[in-house]
Design an enzyme around this catalytic site. Structure first.
Site, PDB file in Angstrom:
ATOM      1  N   ARG A  96       0.791  -1.234   0.000  1.00  0.00           N
ATOM      2  CA  ARG A  96       0.000   0.000   0.000  1.00  0.00           C
ATOM      3  C   ARG A  96       0.819   1.278   0.000  1.00  0.00           C
ATOM      4  NH1 ARG A  96      -4.471  -0.033   4.643  1.00  0.00           N
ATOM      5  NH2 ARG A  96      -4.465  -2.263   4.606  1.00  0.00           N
ATOM      6  N   ARG A 133     -20.057  -1.768   9.557  1.00  0.00           N
ATOM      7  CA  ARG A 133     -19.297  -3.035   9.570  1.00  0.00           C
ATOM      8  C   ARG A 133     -19.081  -3.534  10.998  1.00  0.00           C
ATOM      9  NH1 ARG A 133     -13.694  -3.406   6.323  1.00  0.00           N
ATOM     10  NH2 ARG A 133     -12.872  -1.868   7.774  1.00  0.00           N
TER      11      ARG A 133
END
Ligand code: ADP
Length: 224
Positions: A96, A133
């Site tokens: 990333r 979530r």
């Protein structure tokens, strides 16, 4: 290419926080019989187990910052050397940053990645998804307030407590999205330029998205 393929399949999955990478990665890894390597899951396991790595990572993760490239590259290099990874792998949450991408190519070689998947979900949709979530604090299974476990926030798989992740606060999510746009999304260019990128719409039924993804990956692997 099928689940009993003999060549190792080496994949990377990209997507914003909340795009559904983890869900899709599990399905793909199981379909191809390859190791699902999620740096986020590995770091959370280290935090749960209270290891030195976990202690170093916890504060950084909760603040929505990135763990250092050296630390992550060390974890990945060790993990890729494990026996199950010799059958192939799917990297989820890594690389990333540009340094991590360079480090990865240094470990596996310039031809060491077969395909990269970009699971595309707009920013407003992922912010909404992340606020609802919930995850199993034991095995990492993903739920949401709209799709809870069958009984009383207890994981259907392992009986663990299903909770909101410590880093799923609005402040942390916004920071992670900025980091994704600045540091991670530009990495897609390298895969695009090398003819290795598959773009998939990540909005819709997860099972249907997984089926589409497997068809696309199969077609591209067969053509390589
Ligand atoms: P998300 O993609 O929603 O941020 P992850 O589970 O992939 O969730 O990662 C959770 C946290 O773990 C990140 O915010 C970061 O602090 C740390 N982390 C995971 N993967 C990496 C990585 N490749 N490099 C640096 N930090 C990482």
């Amino acid at each position: 290419m099928s689940a009993d393929q003999t060549q190792p399949v080496r994949l990377v999955i990209f997507g914003r926080q909340g795009a559904g990478k983890g869900t899709q990665a599990k399905q793909l890894a199981s379909h191809y019989g390859i190791a699902h390597i999620s740096t986020g899951d590995m770091l959370r396991a280290a935090v749960r187990e209270g290891t030195e790595l976990g202690r170093q990572a916890k504060e950084v993760m909760d603040a929505g910052q990135l763990v250092s490239d050296d630390l992550i590259l060390g974890i990945i290099s060790d993990r890729l050397a494990e026996p199950d990874a010799q059958k192939g792998w799917l990297l989820d949450g890594f690389p990333r940053t540009p340094q991590q991408a360079e480090g990865l190519l240094g470990i596996v070689g310039d031809n060491g990645i077969d395909l990269a998947i970009n699971l595309n979900v707009p920013e407003d949709v992922v912010i909404e998804r992340i606020s609802s979530r919930r995850v199993c604090s034991n095995c990492g299974e993903i739920y949401s307030v709209n799709n809870p476990p069958t009984s009383n926030w207890t994981c259907d798989n392992c009986g663990g407590d299903v909770v909101q992740r410590d880093d799923d606060t609005e402040d942390s999510v916004r920071k992670r999205l900025v980091l994704y746009n600045e540091q991670t999304e530009p990495l897609l260019d390298w895969f695009q330029d090398n003819g290795l990128l598959i773009n998939v719409d990540g909005v819709g039924d997860p099972q249907a998205i997984a089926a589409t993804l497997i068809d696309l990956v199969d077609a591209r692997l067969a053509a390589q």
